[in-house]
Write a protein that holds these residues in place. Structure first.
Motif, mmCIF file in Angstrom:
data_model
loop_
_atom_site.group_PDB
_atom_site.id
_atom_site.type_symbol
_atom_site.label_atom_id
_atom_site.label_comp_id
_atom_site.label_asym_id
_atom_site.label_seq_id
_atom_site.Cartn_x
_atom_site.Cartn_y
_atom_site.Cartn_z
ATOM 1 N N SER A 140 -57.760 51.080 27.678
ATOM 2 C CA SER A 140 -57.479 50.754 29.065
ATOM 3 C C SER A 140 -58.268 49.523 29.511
ATOM 4 O O SER A 140 -59.470 49.424 29.288
ATOM 5 C CB SER A 140 -57.858 51.949 29.952
ATOM 6 O OG SER A 140 -57.632 51.657 31.307
ATOM 7 N N GLY A 141 -57.553 48.589 30.120
ATOM 8 C CA GLY A 141 -58.212 47.394 30.636
ATOM 9 C C GLY A 141 -58.299 46.249 29.641
ATOM 10 O O GLY A 141 -58.712 45.146 30.001
ATOM 11 N N HIS A 142 -57.929 46.499 28.397
ATOM 12 C CA HIS A 142 -57.998 45.429 27.405
ATOM 13 C C HIS A 142 -56.846 44.452 27.605
ATOM 14 O O HIS A 142 -55.685 44.821 27.604
ATOM 15 C CB HIS A 142 -57.986 46.015 25.994
ATOM 16 C CG HIS A 142 -59.323 46.458 25.525
ATOM 17 N ND1 HIS A 142 -59.626 46.682 24.198
ATOM 18 C CD2 HIS A 142 -60.460 46.709 26.212
ATOM 19 C CE1 HIS A 142 -60.887 47.042 24.087
ATOM 20 N NE2 HIS A 142 -61.412 47.076 25.302
ATOM 21 N N VAL A 143 -57.213 43.201 27.722
ATOM 22 C CA VAL A 143 -56.250 42.142 28.000
ATOM 23 C C VAL A 143 -55.458 41.769 26.748
ATOM 24 O O VAL A 143 -54.259 41.545 26.778
ATOM 25 C CB VAL A 143 -56.996 40.903 28.550
ATOM 26 C CG1 VAL A 143 -56.104 39.686 28.571
ATOM 27 C CG2 VAL A 143 -57.550 41.205 29.931
ATOM 28 N N SER A 144 -56.179 41.682 25.633
ATOM 29 C CA SER A 144 -55.564 41.191 24.395
ATOM 30 C C SER A 144 -55.074 42.344 23.534
ATOM 31 O O SER A 144 -55.747 43.368 23.398
ATOM 32 C CB SER A 144 -56.580 40.359 23.618
ATOM 33 O OG SER A 144 -56.985 39.237 24.373
ATOM 34 N N LEU A 145 -53.910 42.134 22.929
ATOM 35 C CA LEU A 145 -53.348 43.139 22.026
ATOM 36 C C LEU A 145 -52.777 42.420 20.802
ATOM 37 O O LEU A 145 -52.128 41.372 20.935
ATOM 38 C CB LEU A 145 -52.251 43.946 22.736
ATOM 39 C CG LEU A 145 -51.638 45.111 21.936
ATOM 40 C CD1 LEU A 145 -51.307 46.279 22.865
ATOM 41 C CD2 LEU A 145 -50.433 44.691 21.139
ATOM 42 N N SER B 124 -58.548 44.008 22.502
ATOM 43 C CA SER B 124 -59.883 43.518 22.848
ATOM 44 C C SER B 124 -59.937 43.252 24.343
ATOM 45 O O SER B 124 -58.918 43.040 24.993
ATOM 46 C CB SER B 124 -60.257 42.282 22.053
ATOM 47 O OG SER B 124 -59.431 41.197 22.402
ATOM 48 N N LEU B 125 -61.175 43.213 24.857
ATOM 49 C CA LEU B 125 -61.367 43.184 26.301
ATOM 50 C C LEU B 125 -60.912 41.877 26.921
ATOM 51 O O LEU B 125 -60.242 41.851 27.943
ATOM 52 C CB LEU B 125 -62.838 43.437 26.617
ATOM 53 C CG LEU B 125 -63.196 43.587 28.098
ATOM 54 C CD1 LEU B 125 -62.406 44.719 28.731
ATOM 55 C CD2 LEU B 125 -64.691 43.845 28.242
ATOM 56 N N ASN C 292 -52.188 40.065 28.042
ATOM 57 C CA ASN C 292 -51.435 40.816 29.069
ATOM 58 C C ASN C 292 -49.981 40.954 28.592
ATOM 59 O O ASN C 292 -49.761 41.399 27.474
ATOM 60 C CB ASN C 292 -51.566 40.133 30.418
ATOM 61 C CG ASN C 292 -53.000 40.147 30.930
ATOM 62 O OD1 ASN C 292 -53.631 41.211 30.997
ATOM 63 N ND2 ASN C 292 -53.524 38.983 31.277
ATOM 64 N N GLU C 293 -49.017 40.556 29.403
ATOM 65 C CA GLU C 293 -47.625 40.748 28.976
ATOM 66 C C GLU C 293 -47.072 39.550 28.207
ATOM 67 O O GLU C 293 -45.960 39.605 27.673
ATOM 68 C CB GLU C 293 -46.740 41.044 30.184
ATOM 69 C CG GLU C 293 -46.536 39.868 31.143
ATOM 70 C CD GLU C 293 -47.699 39.708 32.103
ATOM 71 O OE1 GLU C 293 -48.682 40.477 32.010
ATOM 72 O OE2 GLU C 293 -47.621 38.792 32.957
ATOM 73 N N ALA C 294 -47.843 38.491 28.131
ATOM 74 C CA ALA C 294 -47.357 37.268 27.487
ATOM 75 C C ALA C 294 -47.622 37.295 25.980
ATOM 76 O O ALA C 294 -48.754 37.485 25.545
ATOM 77 C CB ALA C 294 -48.040 36.062 28.115
ATOM 78 N N GLU D 1 -42.990 43.616 21.935
ATOM 79 C CA GLU D 1 -43.001 43.416 23.381
ATOM 80 C C GLU D 1 -44.141 44.191 24.005
ATOM 81 O O GLU D 1 -44.635 45.172 23.451
ATOM 82 C CB GLU D 1 -41.657 43.845 23.996
ATOM 83 C CG GLU D 1 -41.308 45.303 23.762
ATOM 84 C CD GLU D 1 -39.948 45.668 24.320
ATOM 85 O OE1 GLU D 1 -39.220 44.793 24.812
ATOM 86 O OE2 GLU D 1 -39.596 46.869 24.280
ATOM 87 N N ARG D 2 -44.529 43.747 25.190
ATOM 88 C CA ARG D 2 -45.585 44.386 25.976
ATOM 89 C C ARG D 2 -45.248 44.134 27.449
ATOM 90 O O ARG D 2 -45.930 43.401 28.135
ATOM 91 C CB ARG D 2 -46.949 43.796 25.605
ATOM 92 C CG ARG D 2 -48.141 44.608 26.114
ATOM 93 C CD ARG D 2 -49.452 43.874 25.842
ATOM 94 N NE ARG D 2 -50.591 44.703 26.216
ATOM 95 C CZ ARG D 2 -51.816 44.217 26.387
ATOM 96 N NH1 ARG D 2 -52.054 42.917 26.223
ATOM 97 N NH2 ARG D 2 -52.807 45.016 26.713
ATOM 98 N N PRO D 3 -44.173 44.731 27.922
ATOM 99 C CA PRO D 3 -43.579 44.318 29.196
ATOM 100 C C PRO D 3 -44.476 44.450 30.419
ATOM 101 O O PRO D 3 -44.333 43.664 31.355
ATOM 102 C CB PRO D 3 -42.339 45.213 29.307
ATOM 103 C CG PRO D 3 -42.586 46.348 28.367
ATOM 104 C CD PRO D 3 -43.443 45.817 27.274
#
Lengths: 115, 114
Positions: B27-32, B95-96, B51-53, B68-70
């Motif tokens: 939760s809260g991690h920006v990068s995936l 990652s955060l 985020n979603e980009a 995807e990460r809508p």
């Protein structure tokens, strides 16, 4: 063309002795290095890292050494314990800067610590 | 949850079948990130989201792979018309921040194509 090489696919060490895992890299611009540990059926977990401004970083039984001139780093585990048996991956971020995404991993070294 | 969660843990697909693999980041991690790990190899980068980009999909091996990460949290990796060479462990990591030096991996989704 592998940028990160772990030339030993496996290593067996007696409990209590030192384990030394090696990693070579090709790009002298790399400035940050990480070691990950992976147990079977689990994802890799971060173990220890080192910045190129240092030549040694220590965390408990784990020490990473960096030799920039040789483009070589090593992970020392002293004393080795049976619970250390796992696959160890060396990884680097892109040379564009420390902390960038897209880690490049070596193929890993499987460490077996014999009781 | 406390860690990165992936499902299914194990998937057997017949060749030609479509599969979808899900990742719940911390939760809260920006990068995936998605990585593919073939037997005896290290993880290899597939794609990255901030985020979603989807900022980097250079590692996706073919146009059969889509991620995807809508809403900027949960992500899905979809593989269409699976082939035997797609058999691997698919690792999700988060990652955060944008430039953190450590990322946290899930346990992986083991895909076997028969």
């Amino acid at each position: 063309d592998q940028q990160v090489k772990q030339n030993s696919p496996s290593l067996s060490v007696q409990e209590g002795r030192i384990s030394i895992l090696n990693c070579d890299y090709t790009n002298s611009m790399f400035d940050y290095f990480l070691w990950y540990k992976k147990y079977p059926a689990e994802g890799p977990t971060f173990l220890i890292s080192i910045s190129s401004i240092k030549d040694k970083n220590e965390d408990g039984r784990f020490t990473v050494f960096l030799n920039k001139s040789a483009k070589h780093l090593s992970l020392h585990i002293v004393p080795s314990q049976p619970g250390d048996s796992a696959v160890y991956f060396c990884a680097v971020p892109p040379s564009s800067g420390a902390g960038s995404y897209q880690l490049t991993f070596g193929k890993g070294t499987k460490l077996s610590v014999i009781p | 949850g406390a860690g990165v969660s992936q499902s299914p843990r194990y998937k057997v697909a017949k060749r030609g079948q479509d599969v979808a693999l899900r990742c719940d980041p911390i939760s809260g991690h920006v990068s995936l990130f998605w990585y593919q790990q073939a037997l005896g190899q290290g993880p290899e980068f597939l794609t990255y989201f901030q985020n979603e980009a989807q900022l980097d999909k250079s590692g996706l091996p073919s146009d059969r792979f889509f991620a995807e990460r809508p809403e900027g949290s949960v992500s899905t990796l979809k593989i269409q018309r699976t082939q035997q060479e797609d058999s691997a462990v698919y690792l999700c990591a988060s990652s955060l921040g944008r430039t953190t030096n450590t990322i946290y991996f899930g346990e992986g989704s083991w895909l076997t194509v028969v």
